[in-house]
Write an enzyme that holds these catalytic residues in place. Structure first.
Site, PDB file in Angstrom:
ATOM      1  N   TYR A 237     -30.626  14.842 -23.707  1.00  0.00           N
ATOM      2  CA  TYR A 237     -31.017  15.911 -22.784  1.00  0.00           C
ATOM      3  C   TYR A 237     -32.326  15.528 -22.068  1.00  0.00           C
ATOM      4  O   TYR A 237     -33.295  16.281 -22.062  1.00  0.00           O
ATOM      5  CB  TYR A 237     -31.213  17.249 -23.506  1.00  0.00           C
ATOM      6  CG  TYR A 237     -30.150  17.611 -24.501  1.00  0.00           C
ATOM      7  CD1 TYR A 237     -28.988  18.277 -24.112  1.00  0.00           C
ATOM      8  CD2 TYR A 237     -30.303  17.295 -25.858  1.00  0.00           C
ATOM      9  CE1 TYR A 237     -28.011  18.616 -25.040  1.00  0.00           C
ATOM     10  CE2 TYR A 237     -29.334  17.637 -26.792  1.00  0.00           C
ATOM     11  CZ  TYR A 237     -28.189  18.300 -26.379  1.00  0.00           C
ATOM     12  OH  TYR A 237     -27.225  18.634 -27.298  1.00  0.00           O
ATOM     13  N   ASN A 242     -38.775  13.504 -17.522  1.00  0.00           N
ATOM     14  CA  ASN A 242     -40.130  14.035 -17.676  1.00  0.00           C
ATOM     15  C   ASN A 242     -40.819  13.409 -18.893  1.00  0.00           C
ATOM     16  O   ASN A 242     -41.925  12.855 -18.781  1.00  0.00           O
ATOM     17  CB  ASN A 242     -40.042  15.552 -17.833  1.00  0.00           C
ATOM     18  CG  ASN A 242     -41.304  16.266 -17.426  1.00  0.00           C
ATOM     19  OD1 ASN A 242     -41.722  16.173 -16.290  1.00  0.00           O
ATOM     20  ND2 ASN A 242     -41.903  16.984 -18.353  1.00  0.00           N
ATOM     21  N   GLU A 258     -28.295  12.250 -20.009  1.00  0.00           N
ATOM     22  CA  GLU A 258     -28.353  13.499 -19.240  1.00  0.00           C
ATOM     23  C   GLU A 258     -26.997  13.747 -18.586  1.00  0.00           C
ATOM     24  O   GLU A 258     -26.387  12.833 -18.035  1.00  0.00           O
ATOM     25  CB  GLU A 258     -29.451  13.430 -18.177  1.00  0.00           C
ATOM     26  CG  GLU A 258     -29.492  14.590 -17.202  1.00  0.00           C
ATOM     27  CD  GLU A 258     -29.604  15.946 -17.876  1.00  0.00           C
ATOM     28  OE1 GLU A 258     -28.844  16.853 -17.499  1.00  0.00           O
ATOM     29  OE2 GLU A 258     -30.434  16.088 -18.804  1.00  0.00           O
ATOM     30  N   ASP A 320     -34.243  17.597 -26.396  1.00  0.00           N
ATOM     31  CA  ASP A 320     -34.785  18.753 -25.677  1.00  0.00           C
ATOM     32  C   ASP A 320     -33.591  19.574 -25.185  1.00  0.00           C
ATOM     33  O   ASP A 320     -33.290  19.625 -24.001  1.00  0.00           O
ATOM     34  CB  ASP A 320     -35.649  18.279 -24.507  1.00  0.00           C
ATOM     35  CG  ASP A 320     -36.422  19.413 -23.847  1.00  0.00           C
ATOM     36  OD1 ASP A 320     -36.178  20.590 -24.195  1.00  0.00           O
ATOM     37  OD2 ASP A 320     -37.260  19.130 -22.963  1.00  0.00           O
ATOM     38  N   CYS A 345     -36.715  25.407 -26.422  1.00  0.00           N
ATOM     39  CA  CYS A 345     -37.012  26.647 -25.702  1.00  0.00           C
ATOM     40  C   CYS A 345     -36.321  27.833 -26.376  1.00  0.00           C
ATOM     41  O   CYS A 345     -36.410  28.961 -25.886  1.00  0.00           O
ATOM     42  CB  CYS A 345     -36.584  26.541 -24.243  1.00  0.00           C
ATOM     43  SG  CYS A 345     -34.830  26.228 -24.001  1.00  0.00           S
ATOM     44  N   GLU A 380     -41.818  28.563 -26.315  1.00  0.00           N
ATOM     45  CA  GLU A 380     -41.277  27.236 -26.576  1.00  0.00           C
ATOM     46  C   GLU A 380     -42.074  26.602 -27.715  1.00  0.00           C
ATOM     47  O   GLU A 380     -43.265  26.884 -27.884  1.00  0.00           O
ATOM     48  CB  GLU A 380     -41.363  26.375 -25.315  1.00  0.00           C
ATOM     49  CG  GLU A 380     -40.664  25.033 -25.421  1.00  0.00           C
ATOM     50  CD  GLU A 380     -40.318  24.442 -24.061  1.00  0.00           C
ATOM     51  OE1 GLU A 380     -40.689  23.280 -23.824  1.00  0.00           O
ATOM     52  OE2 GLU A 380     -39.688  25.140 -23.256  1.00  0.00           O
TER      53      GLU A 380
END
Length: 389
Positions: A237, A242, A258, A320, A345, A380
């Site tokens: 993910y 980033n 991804e 993530d 999250c 988060e």
């Protein structure tokens, strides 16, 4: 419905309450030796990505008088757009506030108003004046009329560089760029640059994004100290790379996974933008990759061609996932690694993943509360797990 109070005292109380709830929920997973930290967000001008519903106030009266309706921004609460704003949202970075203050008034008297349902904003943080506005419609757009009005709208703003996108079902029209470029300053002195695409996910809170990357760099240093200096990492993910760009200098190689093709394109752009040459991005579903790696190898198609990837190539994994957490296959794969970095999250889903396998052999070494979403119920967290042999 009124907005939550936007005061420092209210924010402190809110964060303290979230932290207390997390400590209670994760009591069985947190060891006495777990390094527990909290990073608080600024309380104003912290969001560079925002979405609002559009409501029409006194619409019947305006129609009877032959006048345009009065448009207003609304935020969702209790399943409906119940929070109507009477001023630009103070959560937004200043460039967005500048646009919010007069955008709807300028839209109301043009063809841009017809069937307008929502407005989305994407901007650089406080360092720039590029703003992307997306106007979302419930009916098809007349391309020629819409583009003419959108150009006039963009030209009417002189204190920001405004790009305008129009979206209805199956239709996208655009005046100006489809992305903004953001800079993040890390604690080790590096400055990283990223391309954020209109319509795709990007972290809305720049300061907390920097804190997340700094935390992951600390975790990576722990991993390398315990594993080996030339450790490699699998990242599931990975989004627009980033975290990949922040961690690439610390690992020998990184393979990121991804599922969103636009984010994969942005990830490859961001790797090049930051001079990263030891990371590759795979366009695939993380669950599919996990199933293949559990049974042997995965044939990964990257920008450098097709390569065969095996689980044994990696010393650590970073995940993530979406708010729902890890699926069963991905969780099973993650549990085979000695070192696991997990950004969540959805802390409730993380806790479920811990109970369903991650907590059986792994110890929670680091835990950070990341105040990504002030004045909401969301929070988060990020963690580092070590498997104890």
């Amino acid at each position: 419905v009124a907005l939550r109070p936007r005061t420092d005292a209210a924010h402190r109380a809110e964060v303290d309450d979230k932290v207390a709830r997390l400590r209670d929920a994760f009591a069985d997973a947190l060891a006495p030796s777990t390094h527990f930290t909290v990073v608080r967000s600024p309380t104003e001008r912290f969001r560079s990505r925002l979405r609002f519903q559009i409501v029409r106030l006194d619409a019947r009266r305006a129609a009877d008088a032959g006048a345009p309706p009065r448009l207003a921004y609304a935020m969702w609460s209790h399943g409906a757009p119940n929070i109507v704003l009477d001023a630009p949202c103070s959560d937004a970075v200043m460039s967005v506030q500048k646009v919010m203050g007069c955008l709807l008034e300028r839209v109301a008297t043009t063809t841009l108003e017809h069937a307008l349902e929502a407005v989305h904003f994407l901007a650089e943080s406080a360092r720039g004046d590029d703003v992307l506005v997306t106007l979302v419609y419930s009916k098809p757009l007349d391309a020629a009329k819409w583009l003419s009005a959108a150009r006039a709208l963009a030209d009417s703003f002189t204190d920001v560089r405004l790009a305008v996108t129009g979206r209805s079902k199956g239709q996208t029209l655009r005046v100006g760029d489809d992305c903004v470029h953001e800079e993040y300053a890390l604690a080790d002195g590096r400055t990283l640059r990223y391309k954020h695409i209109e319509g795709s996910f990007s972290n809305p809170n720049a300061r907390i994004t920097e804190a997340t990357m700094n935390f992951l760099c600390e975790c990576a240093r722990d991993v390398i100290a315990r594993a080996k200096p030339d450790a490699s990492m699998l990242e599931l993910y990975c989004g627009n790379a980033n975290h990949t760009c922040a961690l690439a200098s610390m690992f020998r190689t990184i393979v990121g996974v991804e599922i969103n093709s636009e984010l994969v394109d942005a990830a490859n752009h961001n790797l090049a933008l930051n001079g990263v040459t030891n990371a590759e991005i795979v366009l695939s579903d993380s669950q599919n990759v996990a199933k293949n790696l559990l049974s042997g190898t995965f044939r990964a198609k990257t920008t450098n061609g097709v390569r065969v990837v095996s689980k044994d190539q990696f010393d650590a994994v970073l995940v993530d996932p979406p708010r729902a957490g890890l699926d069963a296959a991905t969780l099973k794969l993650v549990c085979t690694f000695d070192f696991v970095m997990y950004v969540s999250c959805g802390p409730a889903a993380l806790l479920e993943n811990i109970r369903d396998g991650l907590g059986r052999e792994h110890v929670l070494k680091r835990f950070v509360v990341l105040d990504h979403f002030p004045f909401t119920n969301h929070v988060e967290v990020a963690c580092l797990f070590h498997r104890e042999r």
